[in-house]
Design a protein around this motif. Structure first.
Motif, PDB file in Angstrom:
ATOM      1  N   PRO A 176       0.819  -1.215   0.000  1.00  0.00           N
ATOM      2  CA  PRO A 176       0.000   0.000   0.000  1.00  0.00           C
ATOM      3  C   PRO A 176       0.849   1.259   0.000  1.00  0.00           C
ATOM      4  N   VAL A 177       0.254   2.362  -0.446  1.00  0.00           N
ATOM      5  CA  VAL A 177       0.934   3.655  -0.407  1.00  0.00           C
ATOM      6  C   VAL A 177       1.054   4.083   1.045  1.00  0.00           C
ATOM      7  N   THR A 178       2.230   4.552   1.454  1.00  0.00           N
ATOM      8  CA  THR A 178       2.445   4.894   2.868  1.00  0.00           C
ATOM      9  C   THR A 178       2.704   6.377   3.090  1.00  0.00           C
ATOM     10  N   GLU A 233      -8.893   2.362   0.898  1.00  0.00           N
ATOM     11  CA  GLU A 233      -8.321   2.322   2.243  1.00  0.00           C
ATOM     12  C   GLU A 233      -7.239   1.250   2.347  1.00  0.00           C
ATOM     13  N   GLN A 234      -7.485   0.076   1.733  1.00  0.00           N
ATOM     14  CA  GLN A 234      -6.479  -0.981   1.752  1.00  0.00           C
ATOM     15  C   GLN A 234      -5.231  -0.576   0.975  1.00  0.00           C
ATOM     16  N   LEU A 235      -5.412   0.262  -0.050  1.00  0.00           N
ATOM     17  CA  LEU A 235      -4.262   0.736  -0.819  1.00  0.00           C
ATOM     18  C   LEU A 235      -3.492   1.836  -0.086  1.00  0.00           C
ATOM     19  N   GLY A 236      -4.050   2.328   1.013  1.00  0.00           N
ATOM     20  CA  GLY A 236      -3.377   3.383   1.769  1.00  0.00           C
ATOM     21  C   GLY A 236      -3.807   4.777   1.386  1.00  0.00           C
ATOM     22  N   ASP A 237      -4.734   4.908   0.441  1.00  0.00           N
ATOM     23  CA  ASP A 237      -5.218   6.224   0.010  1.00  0.00           C
ATOM     24  C   ASP A 237      -6.406   6.608   0.895  1.00  0.00           C
ATOM     25  N   ILE A 238      -6.093   7.053   2.112  1.00  0.00           N
ATOM     26  CA  ILE A 238      -7.132   7.318   3.106  1.00  0.00           C
ATOM     27  C   ILE A 238      -8.028   8.477   2.684  1.00  0.00           C
ATOM     28  N   ASN A 239      -7.441   9.514   2.085  1.00  0.00           N
ATOM     29  CA  ASN A 239      -8.235  10.698   1.730  1.00  0.00           C
ATOM     30  C   ASN A 239      -9.341  10.361   0.726  1.00  0.00           C
ATOM     31  N   PRO A 266     -25.940   4.504 -10.329  1.00  0.00           N
ATOM     32  CA  PRO A 266     -25.326   5.645  -9.621  1.00  0.00           C
ATOM     33  C   PRO A 266     -25.661   5.644  -8.131  1.00  0.00           C
ATOM     34  N   ASN A 267     -24.631   5.926  -7.330  1.00  0.00           N
ATOM     35  CA  ASN A 267     -24.780   6.081  -5.879  1.00  0.00           C
ATOM     36  C   ASN A 267     -25.247   4.818  -5.168  1.00  0.00           C
ATOM     37  N   ASP A 268     -24.976   3.650  -5.747  1.00  0.00           N
ATOM     38  CA  ASP A 268     -25.325   2.404  -5.060  1.00  0.00           C
ATOM     39  C   ASP A 268     -24.394   2.211  -3.864  1.00  0.00           C
ATOM     40  N   ILE A 269     -24.978   1.930  -2.704  1.00  0.00           N
ATOM     41  CA  ILE A 269     -24.204   1.862  -1.457  1.00  0.00           C
ATOM     42  C   ILE A 269     -23.192   0.714  -1.475  1.00  0.00           C
ATOM     43  N   THR A 270     -23.592  -0.444  -2.006  1.00  0.00           N
ATOM     44  CA  THR A 270     -22.679  -1.599  -2.044  1.00  0.00           C
ATOM     45  C   THR A 270     -21.421  -1.286  -2.841  1.00  0.00           C
ATOM     46  N   LEU A 271     -21.588  -0.674  -4.011  1.00  0.00           N
ATOM     47  CA  LEU A 271     -20.447  -0.358  -4.869  1.00  0.00           C
ATOM     48  C   LEU A 271     -19.602   0.763  -4.272  1.00  0.00           C
ATOM     49  N   LEU A 272     -20.237   1.776  -3.697  1.00  0.00           N
ATOM     50  CA  LEU A 272     -19.484   2.864  -3.065  1.00  0.00           C
ATOM     51  C   LEU A 272     -18.669   2.351  -1.875  1.00  0.00           C
ATOM     52  N   THR A 273     -19.266   1.449  -1.098  1.00  0.00           N
ATOM     53  CA  THR A 273     -18.555   0.862   0.049  1.00  0.00           C
ATOM     54  C   THR A 273     -17.349   0.061  -0.415  1.00  0.00           C
ATOM     55  N   GLY A 274     -17.524  -0.711  -1.498  1.00  0.00           N
ATOM     56  CA  GLY A 274     -16.406  -1.478  -2.042  1.00  0.00           C
ATOM     57  C   GLY A 274     -15.266  -0.577  -2.482  1.00  0.00           C
ATOM     58  N   LEU A 275     -15.598   0.511  -3.161  1.00  0.00           N
ATOM     59  CA  LEU A 275     -14.564   1.466  -3.593  1.00  0.00           C
ATOM     60  C   LEU A 275     -13.825   2.047  -2.391  1.00  0.00           C
ATOM     61  N   THR A 325      -1.937  -5.243  12.487  1.00  0.00           N
ATOM     62  CA  THR A 325      -0.787  -6.107  12.231  1.00  0.00           C
ATOM     63  C   THR A 325      -0.551  -6.298  10.738  1.00  0.00           C
ATOM     64  N   ALA A 326      -1.590  -6.055   9.916  1.00  0.00           N
ATOM     65  CA  ALA A 326      -1.447  -6.179   8.471  1.00  0.00           C
ATOM     66  C   ALA A 326      -0.888  -4.912   7.837  1.00  0.00           C
ATOM     67  N   GLY A 327      -0.676  -3.842   8.651  1.00  0.00           N
ATOM     68  CA  GLY A 327      -0.111  -2.612   8.121  1.00  0.00           C
ATOM     69  C   GLY A 327      -1.145  -1.612   7.646  1.00  0.00           C
ATOM     70  N   ARG A 328      -2.453  -1.916   7.819  1.00  0.00           N
ATOM     71  CA  ARG A 328      -3.504  -1.011   7.366  1.00  0.00           C
ATOM     72  C   ARG A 328      -3.909  -0.109   8.514  1.00  0.00           C
ATOM     73  N   PRO A 329      -4.125   1.200   8.252  1.00  0.00           N
ATOM     74  CA  PRO A 329      -4.553   2.103   9.336  1.00  0.00           C
ATOM     75  C   PRO A 329      -5.860   1.630   9.966  1.00  0.00           C
ATOM     76  N   LEU A 330      -5.958   1.781  11.271  1.00  0.00           N
ATOM     77  CA  LEU A 330      -7.189   1.398  11.954  1.00  0.00           C
ATOM     78  C   LEU A 330      -8.352   2.218  11.416  1.00  0.00           C
ATOM     79  N   SER A 331      -9.449   1.528  11.091  1.00  0.00           N
ATOM     80  CA  SER A 331     -10.559   2.212  10.446  1.00  0.00           C
ATOM     81  C   SER A 331     -11.814   2.242  11.295  1.00  0.00           C
ATOM     82  N   GLY A 332     -11.835   1.492  12.388  1.00  0.00           N
ATOM     83  CA  GLY A 332     -13.034   1.448  13.208  1.00  0.00           C
ATOM     84  C   GLY A 332     -14.016   0.374  12.784  1.00  0.00           C
ATOM     85  N   MET A 333     -13.683  -0.374  11.713  1.00  0.00           N
ATOM     86  CA  MET A 333     -14.581  -1.404  11.190  1.00  0.00           C
ATOM     87  C   MET A 333     -13.760  -2.640  10.857  1.00  0.00           C
TER      88      MET A 333
END
Length: 342
Positions: A89-91, A295-301, A281-290, A105-113
């Motif tokens: 991921p991008v750091t 987040e897993q890639l490290g692009d938190i913003n 457009p604006n489907d919650i399942t697809l937006l959540t996946g994105l 432990t996997a190196g991903r920022p804590l997200s609360g979920m």
């Protein structure tokens, strides 16, 4: 006024199923089958009852154990560029400083979920085996997900005092798989309750042939079987065929993206999610996946931007609230985070 005892038994069972009284529905179906063992409606409804007891959303049901993570021969590149692989991921420059925001432990920022596919990503198998399991975010022993599916099935069967409801070894698969009145209930029972991917694949394949390859539903079920069996390229073909030749569905885009994530191709997964958002457009399942992939890639913003869009359309989305609250907390805005948590 009609009493409950005057109702037709099948109608009564359907009513119980509708109001989520699964045990009562199952009891009524058993009574019907004792009088007439060949009643397909009661048989199908009882299969649905067993399935409802152990139902798990396949999109969220994905635990990568040691075997899947460190013995996976499907990943294309072993030395991918940062930002193009979930392993690297991008750091820098994409969110709060790692010194401020703690990581898993996997190196991903804590997200609360807590989400699927996020426990084992970095390091080596030796390191994973040596690390104390009680010090991890999840203290459950790290195991193969295939073993977990088997445990789910056997636990369900033990709960039945008289033994399994359906003897799969003697089941005439071709007969029932081609019957549109019962095949979907039968597939769900075998796939979710019994956890027998081989029989489930046979049912889905027979049903696909019976509908002359024109039903998106059965192509998706075939894809799910291939995914569970670790045949990700075959799963990709089924989901892609379902989209291009049959019908565009939200879950198909999500499943296809899930396959690419497992193949460690997050950019392809992002493309599939965006293609889906063009159609829905604006489907919650697809937006959540994105949001999860970024987040897993490290692009938190970018991930936070998508969670904000989710909250605009679904103000009660727990995952978006938790992730935004955590982000505000670690960017020195605890009073804003408190509003989200409240």
């Amino acid at each position: 006024m009609t009493s409950s005892s005057d109702l037709d038994p099948l109608y009564k069972a359907l009513l119980y199923f509708r109001i989520n009284r699964i045990d009562d529905c199952q009891t009524e179906c058993t009574k019907i089958l004792e009088k007439n063992p060949l009643d397909q409606a009661a048989w199908s409804l009882k299969l649905a009852c067993f399935t409802e007891e152990v139902y798990v959303d396949e999109l969220e049901n994905d635990e990568a154990g040691l075997a899947e993570t460190y013995m996976d021969d499907n990943v294309i590149s072993t030395a991918a560029r940062p930002g193009t692989s979930l392993m690297r991921p991008v750091t820098t420059g994409k969110g709060p400083s790692p010194a401020v925001r703690p990581r898993t432990t996997a190196g991903r920022p804590l997200s609360g979920m807590v989400r699927p596919e996020t426990r084992l990503k970095t390091g080596s198998m030796e390191k994973a085996l040596r690390t104390s399991r009680t010090s991890r975010a999840a203290s459950r022993a790290v195991s193969a997900s295939t073993a977990r599916q088997v445990r789910l099935g056997t636990a369900s069967m033990i709960a039945q005092q008289e033994g399994p409801f359906l003897n799969l070894a003697r089941l005439n698969i071709d007969k029932y798989a081609t019957d549109p009145q019962v095949n979907r209930y039968l597939f769900d029972y075998v796939f979710l309750h019994e956890g027998d991917m081989k029989i489930a694949h046979q049912i889905a394949a027979a049903a696909t042939r019976a509908c002359e390859y024109n039903d998106w539903y059965w192509k998706n079920q075939l894809g799910k079987c291939y995914y569970r069996l670790g045949m990700f390229r075959d799963a990709e073909k089924q989901f892609a065929s379902s989209l291009t030749k049959n019908q565009k569905m939200v879950e198909t885009y999500a499943y296809l993206a899930k396959v690419y994530i497992r193949l460690d191709q997050p950019l392809s997964a992002i493309d599939r999610y965006r293609s889906g958002l063009e159609q829905f457009p604006n489907d919650i399942t697809l937006l959540t996946g994105l949001a999860r992939v970024y987040e897993q890639l490290g692009d938190i913003n970018t991930s936070i931007d998508y969670y904000k869009v989710i909250l605009k359309h679904d103000a009660s989305n727990v995952e978006a609230i938790a992730c935004l609250g955590t982000n505000f907390f670690y960017t020195d805005q605890p009073e804003v985070a408190l509003k989200f948590y409240r």
